[in-house]
Design a protein around this motif. Sequence first.
Motif, PDB file in Angstrom:
ATOM      1  N   VAL A   1       3.262 104.103 104.475  1.00 12.23           N
ATOM      2  CA  VAL A   1       4.683 103.891 104.728  1.00 12.23           C
ATOM      3  C   VAL A   1       4.956 102.426 105.026  1.00 12.23           C
ATOM      4  O   VAL A   1       4.082 101.695 105.502  1.00 12.23           O
ATOM      5  CB  VAL A   1       5.192 104.760 105.906  1.00 12.23           C
ATOM      6  CG1 VAL A   1       5.031 106.243 105.615  1.00 12.23           C
ATOM      7  CG2 VAL A   1       4.495 104.394 107.210  1.00 12.23           C
ATOM      8  N   THR A   2       6.179 102.019 104.762  1.00 14.27           N
ATOM      9  CA  THR A   2       6.618 100.676 105.146  1.00 14.27           C
ATOM     10  C   THR A   2       6.916 100.680 106.640  1.00 14.27           C
ATOM     11  O   THR A   2       7.027 101.745 107.272  1.00 14.27           O
ATOM     12  CB  THR A   2       7.887 100.281 104.377  1.00 14.27           C
ATOM     13  OG1 THR A   2       8.942 101.178 104.775  1.00 14.27           O
ATOM     14  CG2 THR A   2       7.682 100.328 102.868  1.00 14.27           C
ATOM     15  N   LEU A   3       7.093  99.489 107.195  1.00 11.76           N
ATOM     16  CA  LEU A   3       7.471  99.393 108.602  1.00 11.76           C
ATOM     17  C   LEU A   3       8.801 100.098 108.845  1.00 11.76           C
ATOM     18  O   LEU A   3       8.946 100.829 109.827  1.00 11.76           O
ATOM     19  CB  LEU A   3       7.553  97.928 109.037  1.00 11.76           C
ATOM     20  CG  LEU A   3       8.037  97.675 110.463  1.00 11.76           C
ATOM     21  CD1 LEU A   3       7.173  98.404 111.489  1.00 11.76           C
ATOM     22  CD2 LEU A   3       8.096  96.182 110.747  1.00 11.76           C
ATOM     23  N   GLU A   4       9.759  99.931 107.945  1.00 16.95           N
ATOM     24  CA  GLU A   4      11.064 100.576 108.097  1.00 16.95           C
ATOM     25  C   GLU A   4      10.919 102.098 108.088  1.00 16.95           C
ATOM     26  O   GLU A   4      11.555 102.800 108.883  1.00 16.95           O
ATOM     27  CB  GLU A   4      12.023 100.123 106.990  1.00 16.95           C
ATOM     28  CG  GLU A   4      12.424  98.666 107.064  1.00 16.95           C
ATOM     29  CD  GLU A   4      11.304  97.685 106.656  1.00 16.95           C
ATOM     30  OE1 GLU A   4      10.408  98.062 105.858  1.00 16.95           O
ATOM     31  OE2 GLU A   4      11.316  96.555 107.161  1.00 16.95           O
ATOM     32  N   GLU A   5      10.083 102.617 107.199  1.00 21.01           N
ATOM     33  CA  GLU A   5       9.849 104.065 107.155  1.00 21.01           C
ATOM     34  C   GLU A   5       9.148 104.539 108.428  1.00 21.01           C
ATOM     35  O   GLU A   5       9.467 105.608 108.959  1.00 21.01           O
ATOM     36  CB  GLU A   5       9.016 104.425 105.920  1.00 21.01           C
ATOM     37  CG  GLU A   5       9.764 104.249 104.613  1.00 21.01           C
ATOM     38  CD  GLU A   5       8.866 104.302 103.384  1.00 21.01           C
ATOM     39  OE1 GLU A   5       9.386 104.688 102.312  1.00 21.01           O
ATOM     40  OE2 GLU A   5       7.665 103.956 103.472  1.00 21.01           O
ATOM     41  N   ALA A   6       8.230 103.741 108.940  1.00 28.58           N
ATOM     42  CA  ALA A   6       7.539 104.096 110.186  1.00 28.58           C
ATOM     43  C   ALA A   6       8.526 104.149 111.353  1.00 28.58           C
ATOM     44  O   ALA A   6       8.466 105.065 112.187  1.00 28.58           O
ATOM     45  CB  ALA A   6       6.420 103.103 110.470  1.00 28.58           C
ATOM     46  N   LEU A   7       9.433 103.193 111.405  1.00 29.34           N
ATOM     47  CA  LEU A   7      10.444 103.201 112.468  1.00 29.34           C
ATOM     48  C   LEU A   7      11.332 104.440 112.368  1.00 29.34           C
ATOM     49  O   LEU A   7      11.716 105.018 113.392  1.00 29.34           O
ATOM     50  CB  LEU A   7      11.283 101.922 112.411  1.00 29.34           C
ATOM     51  CG  LEU A   7      10.545 100.653 112.822  1.00 29.34           C
ATOM     52  CD1 LEU A   7      11.330  99.416 112.412  1.00 29.34           C
ATOM     53  CD2 LEU A   7      10.255 100.657 114.313  1.00 29.34           C
ATOM     54  N   GLU A   8      11.630 104.849 111.153  1.00 29.73           N
ATOM     55  CA  GLU A   8      12.418 106.075 110.945  1.00 29.73           C
ATOM     56  C   GLU A   8      11.632 107.306 111.419  1.00 29.73           C
ATOM     57  O   GLU A   8      12.198 108.221 112.019  1.00 29.73           O
ATOM     58  CB  GLU A   8      12.820 106.208 109.474  1.00 29.73           C
ATOM     59  CG  GLU A   8      13.844 107.287 109.213  1.00 29.73           C
ATOM     60  CD  GLU A   8      15.162 107.095 109.970  1.00 29.73           C
ATOM     61  OE1 GLU A   8      15.744 108.127 110.366  1.00 29.73           O
ATOM     62  OE2 GLU A   8      15.611 105.956 110.180  1.00 29.73           O
ATOM     63  N   LEU A   9      10.321 107.314 111.182  1.00 30.25           N
ATOM     64  CA  LEU A   9       9.483 108.431 111.642  1.00 30.25           C
ATOM     65  C   LEU A   9       9.476 108.517 113.170  1.00 30.25           C
ATOM     66  O   LEU A   9       9.415 109.615 113.731  1.00 30.25           O
ATOM     67  CB  LEU A   9       8.054 108.288 111.106  1.00 30.25           C
ATOM     68  CG  LEU A   9       7.880 108.471 109.602  1.00 30.25           C
ATOM     69  CD1 LEU A   9       6.477 108.061 109.169  1.00 30.25           C
ATOM     70  CD2 LEU A   9       8.178 109.913 109.196  1.00 30.25           C
ATOM     71  N   VAL A  10       9.547 107.371 113.836  1.00 31.42           N
ATOM     72  CA  VAL A  10       9.639 107.365 115.299  1.00 31.42           C
ATOM     73  C   VAL A  10      10.964 107.987 115.729  1.00 31.42           C
ATOM     74  O   VAL A  10      10.999 108.852 116.607  1.00 31.42           O
ATOM     75  CB  VAL A  10       9.500 105.935 115.868  1.00 31.42           C
ATOM     76  CG1 VAL A  10       9.802 105.910 117.360  1.00 31.42           C
ATOM     77  CG2 VAL A  10       8.110 105.376 115.588  1.00 31.42           C
ATOM     78  N   LYS A  11      12.062 107.573 115.089  1.00 33.84           N
ATOM     79  CA  LYS A  11      13.385 108.128 115.428  1.00 33.84           C
ATOM     80  C   LYS A  11      13.424 109.637 115.211  1.00 33.84           C
ATOM     81  O   LYS A  11      14.052 110.365 115.977  1.00 33.84           O
ATOM     82  CB  LYS A  11      14.478 107.468 114.578  1.00 33.84           C
ATOM     83  CG  LYS A  11      14.822 106.075 114.986  1.00 33.84           C
ATOM     84  CD  LYS A  11      15.929 105.528 114.102  1.00 33.84           C
ATOM     85  CE  LYS A  11      16.091 104.041 114.290  1.00 33.84           C
ATOM     86  NZ  LYS A  11      17.010 103.457 113.318  1.00 33.84           N
ATOM     87  N   GLU A  12      12.762 110.107 114.145  1.00 35.70           N
ATOM     88  CA  GLU A  12      12.744 111.531 113.821  1.00 35.70           C
ATOM     89  C   GLU A  12      11.740 112.305 114.676  1.00 35.70           C
ATOM     90  O   GLU A  12      11.593 113.512 114.528  1.00 35.70           O
ATOM     91  CB  GLU A  12      12.389 111.723 112.341  1.00 35.70           C
ATOM     92  CG  GLU A  12      13.407 111.164 111.393  1.00 35.70           C
ATOM     93  CD  GLU A  12      12.913 111.139 109.943  1.00 35.70           C
ATOM     94  OE1 GLU A  12      11.738 111.498 109.673  1.00 35.70           O
ATOM     95  OE2 GLU A  12      13.708 110.750 109.071  1.00 35.70           O
TER      96      GLU A  12
END
Length: 183
Positions: free
Chosen positions: A149-160
Amino acid sequence: MSNLAEKTLKSEPIFSGRVISLQVDEVELPNGKTSTREIVKHPGAVAILPITDDNKIVMVEQYRKPMDRVLIEIPAGKLEKGEEPAHTAVRELEEETGYECESLEWLISFYTSPGFADEIVHVYIAKGLSKKKDAASLDEDEFVNVIEVTLEEALELVKEQKVYDAKTAYAIQYLQLQEALKK
């Protein structure tokens, strides 16, 4: 010796398992009174933040029984007796993801829950990744899906709340901070 130190008067082993052991200690407090401490003993662990050449984070999706759900995490594993953390990091990266790395850099070490456990996690960054032809296999009771995953996708996974553990959240925030410092 610190004026906050507690003197162990008695230690009683309660349980000894494959991953942890539990003991109850009777301690003398700084004021002279006594109390008990329930302590989880753990051999320590490593976590690896693998970064691909195209700047993706290699993560594993894994069912975690204590939470009764699937989490997405950076690869990690328990230290074997007498094993150096950097060696454990290379081994776990290969076992869990099938990748080997050209460089491994220590990032930080931290206690996971110092109020009741002595577990320490050593976090490394792995770069120069390449898939091994004869990758080591997972433990027989371990099942994972490898994702990038990209960093942006990883940050989204944290939010989710799909990323929900401290070592992975720390690694993602570290990368986010590094990106912010570049700007």
